[in-house]
Write a protein that holds these residues in place. Structure first.
Motif, PDB file in Angstrom:
ATOM      1  N   PRO A  43       0.821  -1.226   0.000  1.00  0.00           N
ATOM      2  CA  PRO A  43       0.000   0.000   0.000  1.00  0.00           C
ATOM      3  C   PRO A  43       0.851   1.272   0.000  1.00  0.00           C
ATOM      4  N   GLY A  44       1.917   1.286   0.794  1.00  0.00           N
ATOM      5  CA  GLY A  44       2.810   2.441   0.822  1.00  0.00           C
ATOM      6  C   GLY A  44       3.544   2.637  -0.482  1.00  0.00           C
ATOM      7  N   ALA A  45       3.960   1.526  -1.095  1.00  0.00           N
ATOM      8  CA  ALA A  45       4.667   1.601  -2.378  1.00  0.00           C
ATOM      9  C   ALA A  45       3.750   2.152  -3.464  1.00  0.00           C
ATOM     10  N   ILE A  46       2.518   1.682  -3.484  1.00  0.00           N
ATOM     11  CA  ILE A  46       1.544   2.169  -4.480  1.00  0.00           C
ATOM     12  C   ILE A  46       1.302   3.657  -4.289  1.00  0.00           C
ATOM     13  N   SER A  47       1.083   4.061  -3.041  1.00  0.00           N
ATOM     14  CA  SER A  47       0.847   5.486  -2.751  1.00  0.00           C
ATOM     15  C   SER A  47       2.031   6.348  -3.162  1.00  0.00           C
ATOM     16  N   ALA A  48       3.238   5.888  -2.862  1.00  0.00           N
ATOM     17  CA  ALA A  48       4.442   6.658  -3.195  1.00  0.00           C
ATOM     18  C   ALA A  48       4.597   6.805  -4.703  1.00  0.00           C
ATOM     19  N   LEU A  49       4.387   5.723  -5.449  1.00  0.00           N
ATOM     20  CA  LEU A  49       4.506   5.795  -6.906  1.00  0.00           C
ATOM     21  C   LEU A  49       3.432   6.689  -7.508  1.00  0.00           C
ATOM     22  N   GLU A  50       2.200   6.534  -7.044  1.00  0.00           N
ATOM     23  CA  GLU A  50       1.114   7.364  -7.579  1.00  0.00           C
ATOM     24  C   GLU A  50       1.334   8.840  -7.281  1.00  0.00           C
ATOM     25  N   ALA A  51       1.853   9.150  -6.092  1.00  0.00           N
ATOM     26  CA  ALA A  51       2.147  10.543  -5.736  1.00  0.00           C
ATOM     27  C   ALA A  51       3.264  11.108  -6.615  1.00  0.00           C
ATOM     28  N   ALA A  52       4.298  10.318  -6.863  1.00  0.00           N
ATOM     29  CA  ALA A  52       5.405  10.772  -7.720  1.00  0.00           C
ATOM     30  C   ALA A  52       4.931  11.004  -9.148  1.00  0.00           C
ATOM     31  N   VAL A  53       4.074  10.121  -9.646  1.00  0.00           N
ATOM     32  CA  VAL A  53       3.518  10.281 -10.995  1.00  0.00           C
ATOM     33  C   VAL A  53       2.678  11.552 -11.062  1.00  0.00           C
ATOM     34  N   ALA A  54       1.869  11.794 -10.031  1.00  0.00           N
ATOM     35  CA  ALA A  54       1.025  12.999 -10.005  1.00  0.00           C
ATOM     36  C   ALA A  54       1.877  14.264  -9.961  1.00  0.00           C
ATOM     37  N   ARG A  55       2.969  14.239  -9.168  1.00  0.00           N
ATOM     38  CA  ARG A  55       3.865  15.404  -9.109  1.00  0.00           C
ATOM     39  C   ARG A  55       4.492  15.671 -10.463  1.00  0.00           C
ATOM     40  N   GLU A  56       4.946  14.605 -11.136  1.00  0.00           N
ATOM     41  CA  GLU A  56       5.562  14.781 -12.446  1.00  0.00           C
ATOM     42  C   GLU A  56       4.548  15.330 -13.446  1.00  0.00           C
ATOM     43  N   ALA A  57       3.338  14.825 -13.390  1.00  0.00           N
ATOM     44  CA  ALA A  57       2.303  15.300 -14.312  1.00  0.00           C
ATOM     45  C   ALA A  57       2.013  16.781 -14.075  1.00  0.00           C
ATOM     46  N   GLN A  58       1.962  17.173 -12.824  1.00  0.00           N
ATOM     47  CA  GLN A  58       1.704  18.581 -12.500  1.00  0.00           C
ATOM     48  C   GLN A  58       2.871  19.456 -12.955  1.00  0.00           C
ATOM     49  N   ASN A  59       4.106  19.010 -12.702  1.00  0.00           N
ATOM     50  CA  ASN A  59       5.286  19.765 -13.128  1.00  0.00           C
ATOM     51  C   ASN A  59       5.370  19.828 -14.645  1.00  0.00           C
ATOM     52  N   GLY A  60       5.046  18.756 -15.313  1.00  0.00           N
ATOM     53  CA  GLY A  60       5.065  18.727 -16.771  1.00  0.00           C
ATOM     54  C   GLY A  60       4.056  19.683 -17.366  1.00  0.00           C
ATOM     55  N   LYS A  61       2.885  19.788 -16.731  1.00  0.00           N
ATOM     56  CA  LYS A  61       1.858  20.711 -17.210  1.00  0.00           C
ATOM     57  C   LYS A  61       2.359  22.145 -17.092  1.00  0.00           C
ATOM     58  N   HIS A  62       2.994  22.466 -15.957  1.00  0.00           N
ATOM     59  CA  HIS A  62       3.529  23.819 -15.781  1.00  0.00           C
ATOM     60  C   HIS A  62       4.615  24.110 -16.806  1.00  0.00           C
ATOM     61  N   ASN A  63       5.513  23.152 -17.032  1.00  0.00           N
ATOM     62  CA  ASN A  63       6.584  23.343 -18.009  1.00  0.00           C
ATOM     63  C   ASN A  63       6.021  23.486 -19.413  1.00  0.00           C
ATOM     64  N   HIS A  64       5.006  22.684 -19.750  1.00  0.00           N
ATOM     65  CA  HIS A  64       4.405  22.756 -21.076  1.00  0.00           C
ATOM     66  C   HIS A  64       3.726  24.112 -21.276  1.00  0.00           C
ATOM     67  N   ASP A  65       3.009  24.585 -20.267  1.00  0.00           N
ATOM     68  CA  ASP A  65       2.345  25.885 -20.364  1.00  0.00           C
ATOM     69  C   ASP A  65       3.360  27.011 -20.522  1.00  0.00           C
ATOM     70  N   ALA A  66       4.469  26.920 -19.804  1.00  0.00           N
ATOM     71  CA  ALA A  66       5.481  27.977 -19.852  1.00  0.00           C
ATOM     72  C   ALA A  66       6.153  28.052 -21.216  1.00  0.00           C
ATOM     73  N   HIS A  67       6.236  26.919 -21.899  1.00  0.00           N
ATOM     74  CA  HIS A  67       6.925  26.881 -23.180  1.00  0.00           C
ATOM     75  C   HIS A  67       5.971  26.798 -24.365  1.00  0.00           C
ATOM     76  N   ALA A  68       4.688  26.954 -24.135  1.00  0.00           N
ATOM     77  CA  ALA A  68       3.702  26.792 -25.204  1.00  0.00           C
ATOM     78  C   ALA A  68       3.931  27.786 -26.341  1.00  0.00           C
ATOM     79  N   ALA A  69       4.408  28.960 -26.019  1.00  0.00           N
ATOM     80  CA  ALA A  69       4.621  29.972 -27.049  1.00  0.00           C
ATOM     81  C   ALA A  69       5.873  29.697 -27.877  1.00  0.00           C
TER      82      ALA A  69
END
Length: 108
Positions: A43-69
């Motif tokens: 359960p802890g391993a699943i939570s840790a992986l899902e949280a890391a994936v969510a953080r990367e997705a959020q960071n990727g969205k910010h990076n994509h928005d910043a470079h969209a132009a």
């Protein structure tokens, strides 16, 4: 070098060393030549992986928005393999193994 994750509840998952070490670090395991993820740790391993994936997705969205132009190279974007893609096979194995109460072992 390859890491092979095995469970009686799932098909084997094989990963390159770099990717396997990254995922093992995320779930708090020492990435040695062999090891085990017990049912109690899943359960802890699943939570840790899902949280890391969510953080990367959020960071990727910010990076994509910043470079969209900017004029991005679509080919390099398509070649990027994100954490979500690398973690998904192990996440499936973790969930299946937890459901069937089977440990996961890995070896190189």
């Amino acid at each position: 070098m390859l890491y092979r994750f095995k469970s009686q509840a799932s098909a084997d998952v094989v990963m390159l060393e770099t990717n396997a070490r990254q995922l093992l670090d995320i779930i708090g395991k020492t990435s040695g030549a062999s090891g085990v993820i017990t049912v109690d740790q899943m359960p802890g391993a699943i939570s840790a992986l899902e949280a890391a994936v969510a953080r990367e997705a959020q960071n990727g969205k910010h990076n994509h928005d910043a470079h969209a132009a900017e004029d991005h190279d679509a080919e390099s974007e398509a070649q990027h393999v994100g954490l979500h893609q690398r973690a998904t096979p192990l996440l499936h194995m973790l969930k299946e193994s937890m459901g069937e109460k089977k440990d996961i072992v890995w070896s190189t």
